[in-house]
Scaffold this motif. Structure first.
Motif, PDB file in Angstrom:
ATOM      1  N   LEU A 129       0.823  -1.219   0.000  1.00 46.55           N
ATOM      2  CA  LEU A 129       0.000   0.000   0.000  1.00 46.55           C
ATOM      3  C   LEU A 129       0.853   1.264   0.000  1.00 46.55           C
ATOM      4  O   LEU A 129       0.451   2.282  -0.574  1.00 46.55           O
ATOM      5  N   SER A 130       2.025   1.191   0.603  1.00 47.46           N
ATOM      6  CA  SER A 130       2.928   2.355   0.611  1.00 47.46           C
ATOM      7  C   SER A 130       3.431   2.690  -0.786  1.00 47.46           C
ATOM      8  O   SER A 130       3.834   3.821  -1.044  1.00 47.46           O
ATOM      9  N   LYS A 131       3.407   1.736  -1.695  1.00 45.57           N
ATOM     10  CA  LYS A 131       3.777   2.007  -3.078  1.00 45.57           C
ATOM     11  C   LYS A 131       2.726   2.860  -3.788  1.00 45.57           C
ATOM     12  O   LYS A 131       3.022   3.541  -4.763  1.00 45.57           O
ATOM     13  N   LEU A 132       1.498   2.794  -3.296  1.00 44.28           N
ATOM     14  CA  LEU A 132       0.381   3.429  -3.985  1.00 44.28           C
ATOM     15  C   LEU A 132      -0.083   4.740  -3.361  1.00 44.28           C
ATOM     16  O   LEU A 132      -0.641   5.591  -4.055  1.00 44.28           O
ATOM     17  N   PHE A 133       0.090   4.873  -2.050  1.00 40.97           N
ATOM     18  CA  PHE A 133      -0.446   6.028  -1.340  1.00 40.97           C
ATOM     19  C   PHE A 133       0.656   6.719  -0.543  1.00 40.97           C
ATOM     20  O   PHE A 133       1.461   6.056   0.097  1.00 40.97           O
ATOM     21  N   ALA A 134       0.647   8.032  -0.531  1.00 38.75           N
ATOM     22  CA  ALA A 134       1.666   8.819   0.166  1.00 38.75           C
ATOM     23  C   ALA A 134       1.269   9.047   1.627  1.00 38.75           C
ATOM     24  O   ALA A 134       1.148  10.181   2.090  1.00 38.75           O
ATOM     25  N   ILE A 135       1.033   7.947   2.338  1.00 36.67           N
ATOM     26  CA  ILE A 135       0.759   8.013   3.767  1.00 36.67           C
ATOM     27  C   ILE A 135       1.556   6.929   4.471  1.00 36.67           C
ATOM     28  O   ILE A 135       1.971   5.955   3.851  1.00 36.67           O
ATOM     29  N   ASP A 136       1.772   7.113   5.761  1.00 37.15           N
ATOM     30  CA  ASP A 136       2.513   6.154   6.575  1.00 37.15           C
ATOM     31  C   ASP A 136       1.520   5.106   7.083  1.00 37.15           C
ATOM     32  O   ASP A 136       0.599   5.423   7.822  1.00 37.15           O
ATOM     33  N   PHE A 137       1.692   3.847   6.687  1.00 38.11           N
ATOM     34  CA  PHE A 137       0.780   2.777   7.074  1.00 38.11           C
ATOM     35  C   PHE A 137       1.185   2.074   8.365  1.00 38.11           C
ATOM     36  O   PHE A 137       0.501   1.159   8.805  1.00 38.11           O
ATOM     37  N   SER A 138       2.280   2.494   8.994  1.00 41.99           N
ATOM     38  CA  SER A 138       2.696   1.844  10.231  1.00 41.99           C
ATOM     39  C   SER A 138       1.658   2.089  11.324  1.00 41.99           C
ATOM     40  O   SER A 138       0.943   3.094  11.316  1.00 41.99           O
ATOM     41  N   GLU A 139       1.585   1.175  12.286  1.00 42.44           N
ATOM     42  CA  GLU A 139       0.573   1.283  13.335  1.00 42.44           C
ATOM     43  C   GLU A 139       0.758   2.541  14.179  1.00 42.44           C
ATOM     44  O   GLU A 139      -0.211   3.096  14.689  1.00 42.44           O
TER      45      GLU A 139
END
Length: 195
Positions: A129-139
């Motif tokens: 998902l980090s490849k697609l969206f410019a947000i931090d997906f870490s918890e």
């Protein structure tokens, strides 16, 4: 509620794909049979609307940006000030919400026929998902049950963090097939399974 035909169509091919020889990094599936309701509260009615959502769904929310709750097939999350997605695998969700939220408190819009929900799960879900969206997906940056509104190029998506390795993506039905293919390309590197 009439069952919707998947907009993903022939692009939905079950099985293992990409570099799956060493294992599957993510599993991708479309969630079907859901009611998706958007509620927009007025700034002075947010606490009352959150209480009403809790009474209709059993999912109690605090008034904090992005905060959400998940319980089985039910979920609710905020994605902008006073704006919430309420989701459940029940056709009477909209009626339940309308019975406790009057028009002077908020607007209620049924988005069931306008959104496709794609679940991405697995140990490499954040990476893909980090490849697609410019947000931090870490918890730490995106806690479990929280929601976000974001874009992948011109494709708007609402995303909810479901558990340690799972995210639900809400995309417009008209972009679902294109986004599904893009998601598959992003997951090829780690191997993915379509269920």
């Amino acid at each position: 509620m009439a069952e919707l035909q998947s907009p993903i169509g022939s692009a939905y091919v079950t099985g293992d794909h990409g570099n799956a020889a060493g294992g599957v990094g993510v599993t991708i599936r479309e969630r079907i049979g859901l009611s998706i309701i958007q509620i927009t509260a007025w700034s002075d009615t947010i606490p009352e609307v959150l209480t009403a959502i809790g009474s209709a769904t059993g999912l109690v929310l605090q008034n904090k940006p992005g905060l959400g709750r998940v319980a089985g097939e039910k979920s609710v999350f905020g994605f902008a000030p006073g704006r919430y997605f309420v989701v459940a695998a029940t056709p009477e969700l909209e009626l339940r919400l309308r019975s406790v939220i009057s028009a002077d408190l908020a607007t209620i819009i049924d988005l069931t026929h306008g959104r496709t929900v794609i679940r991405v799960s697995g140990p490499d879900a954040e990476w893909v998902l980090s490849k697609l969206f410019a947000i931090d997906f870490s918890e730490h940056a995106f806690p479990i049950a929280y929601g976000r509104a974001t874009l992948h190029h011109d494709i708007h998506a609402n995303i909810q963090h479901i558990d340690d390795e799972t995210f639900d993506l809400y995309v417009f039905r008209t972009f679902a097939r294109s986004f599904w293919k893009t998601l598959g390309h992003a997951a090829e590197e780690v191997g993915y399974k379509v269920e």
